[in-house]
Design a protein around this motif. Structure first.
Motif, PDB file in Angstrom:
ATOM      1  N   UNK A  61       0.832  -1.201   0.000  1.00  0.00           N
ATOM      2  CA  UNK A  61       0.000   0.000   0.000  1.00  0.00           C
ATOM      3  C   UNK A  61       0.868   1.252   0.000  1.00  0.00           C
ATOM      4  N   UNK A  62       1.918   1.257   0.799  1.00  0.00           N
ATOM      5  CA  UNK A  62       2.830   2.399   0.842  1.00  0.00           C
ATOM      6  C   UNK A  62       3.532   2.584  -0.499  1.00  0.00           C
ATOM      7  N   UNK A  63       4.018   1.491  -1.069  1.00  0.00           N
ATOM      8  CA  UNK A  63       4.753   1.570  -2.334  1.00  0.00           C
ATOM      9  C   UNK A  63       3.863   2.079  -3.466  1.00  0.00           C
ATOM     10  N   UNK A  64       2.633   1.574  -3.537  1.00  0.00           N
ATOM     11  CA  UNK A  64       1.754   2.006  -4.615  1.00  0.00           C
ATOM     12  C   UNK A  64       1.332   3.464  -4.422  1.00  0.00           C
ATOM     13  N   UNK A  65       1.238   3.909  -3.161  1.00  0.00           N
ATOM     14  CA  UNK A  65       0.935   5.310  -2.900  1.00  0.00           C
ATOM     15  C   UNK A  65       2.042   6.236  -3.371  1.00  0.00           C
ATOM     16  N   UNK A  66       3.283   5.833  -3.125  1.00  0.00           N
ATOM     17  CA  UNK A  66       4.434   6.632  -3.571  1.00  0.00           C
ATOM     18  C   UNK A  66       4.468   6.703  -5.096  1.00  0.00           C
ATOM     19  N   UNK A  67       4.253   5.552  -5.735  1.00  0.00           N
ATOM     20  CA  UNK A  67       4.278   5.511  -7.198  1.00  0.00           C
ATOM     21  C   UNK A  67       3.131   6.329  -7.800  1.00  0.00           C
ATOM     22  N   UNK A  68       1.917   6.138  -7.267  1.00  0.00           N
ATOM     23  CA  UNK A  68       0.745   6.823  -7.820  1.00  0.00           C
ATOM     24  C   UNK A  68       0.838   8.327  -7.609  1.00  0.00           C
ATOM     25  N   UNK A  69       1.249   8.746  -6.412  1.00  0.00           N
ATOM     26  CA  UNK A  69       1.384  10.180  -6.147  1.00  0.00           C
ATOM     27  C   UNK A  69       2.397  10.831  -7.067  1.00  0.00           C
ATOM     28  N   UNK A  70       3.535  10.185  -7.252  1.00  0.00           N
ATOM     29  CA  UNK A  70       4.555  10.723  -8.146  1.00  0.00           C
ATOM     30  C   UNK A  70       4.090  10.779  -9.586  1.00  0.00           C
ATOM     31  N   UNK A  71       3.413   9.709 -10.038  1.00  0.00           N
ATOM     32  CA  UNK A  71       2.946   9.663 -11.427  1.00  0.00           C
ATOM     33  C   UNK A  71       1.913  10.751 -11.701  1.00  0.00           C
ATOM     34  N   UNK A  73       1.526  13.604 -10.109  1.00  0.00           N
ATOM     35  CA  UNK A  73       2.160  14.924 -10.041  1.00  0.00           C
ATOM     36  C   UNK A  73       2.907  15.238 -11.332  1.00  0.00           C
ATOM     37  N   UNK A  74       3.647  14.263 -11.845  1.00  0.00           N
ATOM     38  CA  UNK A  74       4.392  14.468 -13.094  1.00  0.00           C
ATOM     39  C   UNK A  74       3.421  14.672 -14.255  1.00  0.00           C
ATOM     40  N   UNK A  75       2.353  13.878 -14.282  1.00  0.00           N
ATOM     41  CA  UNK A  75       1.344  14.038 -15.326  1.00  0.00           C
ATOM     42  C   UNK A  75       0.746  15.442 -15.289  1.00  0.00           C
ATOM     43  N   UNK A 249      -5.789   2.496 -13.080  1.00  0.00           N
ATOM     44  CA  UNK A 249      -5.946   1.044 -13.170  1.00  0.00           C
ATOM     45  C   UNK A 249      -5.522   0.337 -11.889  1.00  0.00           C
ATOM     46  N   UNK A 250      -4.715   1.001 -11.045  1.00  0.00           N
ATOM     47  CA  UNK A 250      -4.211   0.364  -9.825  1.00  0.00           C
ATOM     48  C   UNK A 250      -4.912   0.879  -8.574  1.00  0.00           C
ATOM     49  N   UNK A 251      -5.134   2.195  -8.462  1.00  0.00           N
ATOM     50  CA  UNK A 251      -5.681   2.767  -7.224  1.00  0.00           C
ATOM     51  C   UNK A 251      -6.981   3.528  -7.444  1.00  0.00           C
ATOM     52  N   UNK A 252      -7.499   3.573  -8.676  1.00  0.00           N
ATOM     53  CA  UNK A 252      -8.713   4.331  -8.926  1.00  0.00           C
ATOM     54  C   UNK A 252      -8.415   5.795  -9.220  1.00  0.00           C
ATOM     55  N   UNK A 253      -9.452   6.568  -9.526  1.00  0.00           N
ATOM     56  CA  UNK A 253      -9.249   7.986  -9.868  1.00  0.00           C
ATOM     57  C   UNK A 253      -8.974   8.845  -8.636  1.00  0.00           C
ATOM     58  N   UNK A 254      -7.773   9.391  -8.540  1.00  0.00           N
ATOM     59  CA  UNK A 254      -7.384  10.271  -7.438  1.00  0.00           C
ATOM     60  C   UNK A 254      -7.064  11.641  -8.023  1.00  0.00           C
ATOM     61  N   UNK A 255      -7.758  12.663  -7.569  1.00  0.00           N
ATOM     62  CA  UNK A 255      -7.580  13.994  -8.120  1.00  0.00           C
ATOM     63  C   UNK A 255      -6.720  14.890  -7.254  1.00  0.00           C
ATOM     64  N   UNK A 256      -6.401  16.040  -7.798  1.00  0.00           N
ATOM     65  CA  UNK A 256      -5.766  17.172  -7.111  1.00  0.00           C
ATOM     66  C   UNK A 256      -4.267  17.014  -6.862  1.00  0.00           C
ATOM     67  N   UNK A 257      -3.751  15.792  -6.802  1.00  0.00           N
ATOM     68  CA  UNK A 257      -2.300  15.638  -6.641  1.00  0.00           C
ATOM     69  C   UNK A 257      -1.593  16.264  -7.840  1.00  0.00           C
ATOM     70  N   UNK A 258      -2.091  15.962  -9.038  1.00  0.00           N
ATOM     71  CA  UNK A 258      -1.493  16.517 -10.245  1.00  0.00           C
ATOM     72  C   UNK A 258      -1.681  18.006 -10.370  1.00  0.00           C
ATOM     73  N   UNK A 259      -2.628  18.552  -9.649  1.00  0.00           N
ATOM     74  CA  UNK A 259      -2.852  19.997  -9.666  1.00  0.00           C
ATOM     75  C   UNK A 259      -1.945  20.703  -8.664  1.00  0.00           C
ATOM     76  N   UNK A 260      -1.870  20.162  -7.445  1.00  0.00           N
ATOM     77  CA  UNK A 260      -1.193  20.860  -6.351  1.00  0.00           C
ATOM     78  C   UNK A 260       0.324  20.710  -6.378  1.00  0.00           C
ATOM     79  N   UNK A 261       0.819  19.497  -6.598  1.00  0.00           N
ATOM     80  CA  UNK A 261       2.253  19.239  -6.446  1.00  0.00           C
ATOM     81  C   UNK A 261       3.115  20.134  -7.345  1.00  0.00           C
ATOM     82  N   UNK A 283       7.151  15.311  -4.254  1.00  0.00           N
ATOM     83  CA  UNK A 283       6.117  15.963  -3.457  1.00  0.00           C
ATOM     84  C   UNK A 283       4.724  15.404  -3.743  1.00  0.00           C
ATOM     85  N   UNK A 284       4.513  14.860  -4.936  1.00  0.00           N
ATOM     86  CA  UNK A 284       3.262  14.150  -5.198  1.00  0.00           C
ATOM     87  C   UNK A 284       3.136  12.916  -4.317  1.00  0.00           C
ATOM     88  N   UNK A 285       4.244  12.194  -4.150  1.00  0.00           N
ATOM     89  CA  UNK A 285       4.256  11.029  -3.263  1.00  0.00           C
ATOM     90  C   UNK A 285       4.001  11.439  -1.820  1.00  0.00           C
TER      91      UNK A 285
END
Length: 653
Positions: A61-71, A73-75, A249-261, A283-285
């Motif tokens: 759960x921690x690893x996928x959160x780090x990956x998803x947050x970073x992805x 934010x970069x997107x 596809x892994x964690x569902x639709x999560x918004x605002x990380x890509x906006x704020x980071x 910082x997204x992670x």
């Protein structure tokens, strides 16, 4: 100068890594299995309960959160450069919503395929939603237009997703929580899939950093410097979409990380796309893991969607960005459109009344399987007649709301949904259910009124000093709407409401309306119709632009305040009766404007009749399409109105 940039970069990276490490330690101790940080540090190295829990559940759960947050934010950083829009992100452009809809669709109709290839279906949805936004926003990529287009695309896919979840409740029962964005992982499968895709895509994006630096100077300058602008933009769009689709596809639709980071990184003084992308990933992670930690602190032992938490945090941030963006832009005087050869009301009104009578007759006489023309029979008189009358009155109210808000904001895409009134009204009603679970349903309008009033208060507070600049109010509404939707998701989970009943309320339904509801709707309609008619002359004056209206003696600020109050009040009344129904206020005024022109009194009359006709029609279709089951009217309206709305977006300049 270079030394200062390096120092800022060092502080950002060091602080980010330290904060991520601290949040990760806390994250690994949270859950139903209770143990302290000291127990974690001592027990994780030896075989036993703690090691099993950490390795099999919490570390993935921690690893996928780090990956998803970073992805994400970069997107977001890439999309903001490509669209030259500080409000761009996978969430605000509808990419996440499109990806999630296609995953839901595949889960229902191709369960074997989506089980093995969720990324392919998410990627298809992300590509389609991106193409819709690009195609409908126009070459100028105006920030307000892009933001509103993205929101409408999101509403479209969200409506279709809700319809699928209601029609196929058993097949999609496990997708409600995941659809709000959750980091829950039962094994390492999600990490094993996402990690290589995200890292490879991130590496390609880093290679595009220098070309994006050149592109940010402007397409003409970039072309003169020898850059293949089309190829760079295509590659960057592709990478941003892949990153967003992978996370969905892994964690569902999560918004605002890509906006704020990316904004936080730029506020730290980081410059140049290479540095911005690297720091945004970190910082997204941090933000996504922090949101997950906060969600489990608020509700220990119960899963609060991480996506809802990021929206709660990001809503105020989007408010700030909307305020900043609108202030930096020139006041727009967008033409509202309308026919040059309006149809006379004495010709149009009888036609609309005849259509309403025809649809009403059909709705009262047919139940989906049999005809019954005895309208005084108990079944028809006690259940069907009040339901149809309630639908008509509410449809009229929603259409009038759209006329008022579009007129006062000078924006043909304005509506109670865009202003966040509908969303916050639903959140207020849900809050009342959570705080007072035994409260009778008759008191839900009180919660809806409080929520909608809060939305109006935020708009009045933030837009007062800027004389209610239409762009500012519209962008504020988008932020408020996102915040209200997130709050509703959290409240639904906290109240442990049945998924189907929650979706029905959130989608808007005329189900089980009785004569008490008809009386209540008539009282509210009679109360608000007179102030609505009274302000039509002021709205007519506003159509000539603020400067001309002020020259004619109109108090612009006062007019906008009262028009907003009246529009929000009528919308709140409608939400309190049937829940959150959108699109009527968007579509009905557009249809009417092409029939009777832009003068607001005939426009309000014809829009009201069209709105009532639309909602009665939607109610009939929802009641008979899969009889004896019901589809909420709000979902049917969205499915009917969205194609027309997308056509209007394409035609608008």
């Amino acid at each position: 100068m270079q030394g200062k940039l390096k120092a800022k970069s060092f502080v950002s990276l060091t602080g980010g890594f330290f904060l991520l490490f601290a949040l990760s330690i806390i994250h690994l101790t949270q859950g139903q299995a209770d143990y302290s940080v000291s127990d974690l540090l001592s027990g994780v190295w030896t075989e036993g309960r703690i090691q099993d829990i950490v390795v099999s559940l919490r570390l993935p759960r921690l690893a996928v959160g780090i990956l998803a947050g970073g992805a994400l934010a970069v997107s977001g950083a890439v999309l903001q450069t490509l669209t030259n829009n500080p409000l761009a992100s996978p969430g605000t452009l509808g990419i996440n919503a499109g990806a999630f809809f296609f995953v839901v669709l595949s889960t229902i109709f191709f369960p074997g395929f989506v089980g093995g290839f969720p990324f392919a279906t998410a990627l298809l949805g992300a590509v389609i939603s991106s193409l819709l936004v690009i195609g409908l926003s126009g070459k100028q990529m105006d920030p307000v237009r892009v933001a509103l287009t993205g929101m409408i695309i999101s509403l479209l896919f969200a409506s279709m997703t809700g319809t699928m979840q209601l029609l196929f409740e058993n097949e999609t029962n496990g997708l409600f929580l995941w659809g709000s964005g959750t980091l829950v992982q039962l094994n390492w499968g999600g990490v094993q899939f996402a990690a290589p895709v995200i890292f490879v895509t991130f590496a390609v994006v880093l290679l595009l950093a220098k070309p994006m630096d050149i592109l940010s100077l402007g397409e003409d300058i970039a072309s003169s410097l020898g850059q293949n602008v089309r190829l760079v933009k295509l590659a960057a769009w592709g990478m941003a979409i892949v990153l967003a689709a992978t996370t969905v596809s892994v964690v569902g639709p999560i918004g605002f990380i890509g906006l704020m980071a990316p904004h936080i990184v730029r506020m730290m003084g980081i410059r140049g796309h290479l540095q911005i992308l690297i720091h945004s990933f970190l910082w997204g992670s941090v933000m996504l893991i922090g949101a997950d930690v906060l969600g489990r602190l608020i509700q220990p032992g119960q899963e609060v969607p991480a996506g809802a938490m990021t929206a709660l945090i990001g809503g105020p941030w989007l408010l700030y960005l909307a305020w900043k963006t609108a202030r930096s832009m020139k006041r727009g005087e967008r033409q509202m459109g309308g026919t040059t050869k309006p149809i006379r009301l004495k010709m149009l009104v009888p036609i609309l009344i005849a259509a309403i009578i025809g649809v009403t007759t059909l709705a009262l006489s047919f139940n989906g399987s049999a005809w019954n023309f005895d309208w005084l029979s108990p079944v028809v008189w006690e259940f069907r007649v009040p339901r149809v009358l309630t639908a008509f009155i509410v449809g009229v109210m929603l259409a009038i709301t759209g006329v008022i808000l579009q007129g006062v904001l000078r924006n043909p895409l304005a509506d109670a949904s865009v202003l966040g009134v509908t969303s916050m009204g639903g959140a207020g009603a849900m809050l009342l259910l959570v705080v007072f679970p035994a409260i009778p349903p008759a008191f839900l309008p009180l919660g809806a009124t409080l929520g909608a009033s809060l939305a109006l208060g935020i708009i009045l507070l933030t837009a007062w000093k800027n004389n209610f600049q239409p762009m500012l109010v519209a962008l504020m509404g988008i932020a408020i709407s996102a915040f209200g939707s997130a709050a509703t998701q959290i409240l639904v989970v906290k109240a442990k409401l049945a998924v189907a009943s929650a979706l029905v309320w959130l989608s808007g339904s005329t189900y089980a309306k009785g004569w008490d509801d008809v009386q209540f709707a008539l009282i509210l309609f009679a109360l608000f119709i007179w102030p609505a008619v009274y302000i039509t002359r002021s709205l007519d004056t506003l159509t000539f632009g603020d400067d001309v209206a002020a020259g004619l003696g109109l108090n612009i600020r006062s007019t906008r305040v009262w028009a907003l109050v009246v529009g929000v009040a009528i919308s709140t009344a409608a939400v309190s009766i049937v829940g959150t129904i959108g699109f009527i206020g968007l579509v009905a005024p557009h249809i009417a404007r092409r029939l009777v022109g832009f003068r607001h009194l005939p426009l309000m009359l014809s829009s009201g009749l069209i709105g009532g006709l639309l909602l009665v029609t939607a109610d009939f279709i929802g009641r008979t399409l899969i009889a004896p089951n019901d589809i909420p009217s709000g979902l049917i309206v969205a499915l009917i109105g969205t194609p027309y709305l997308l056509y209007l977006l394409k035609k608008m300049k």
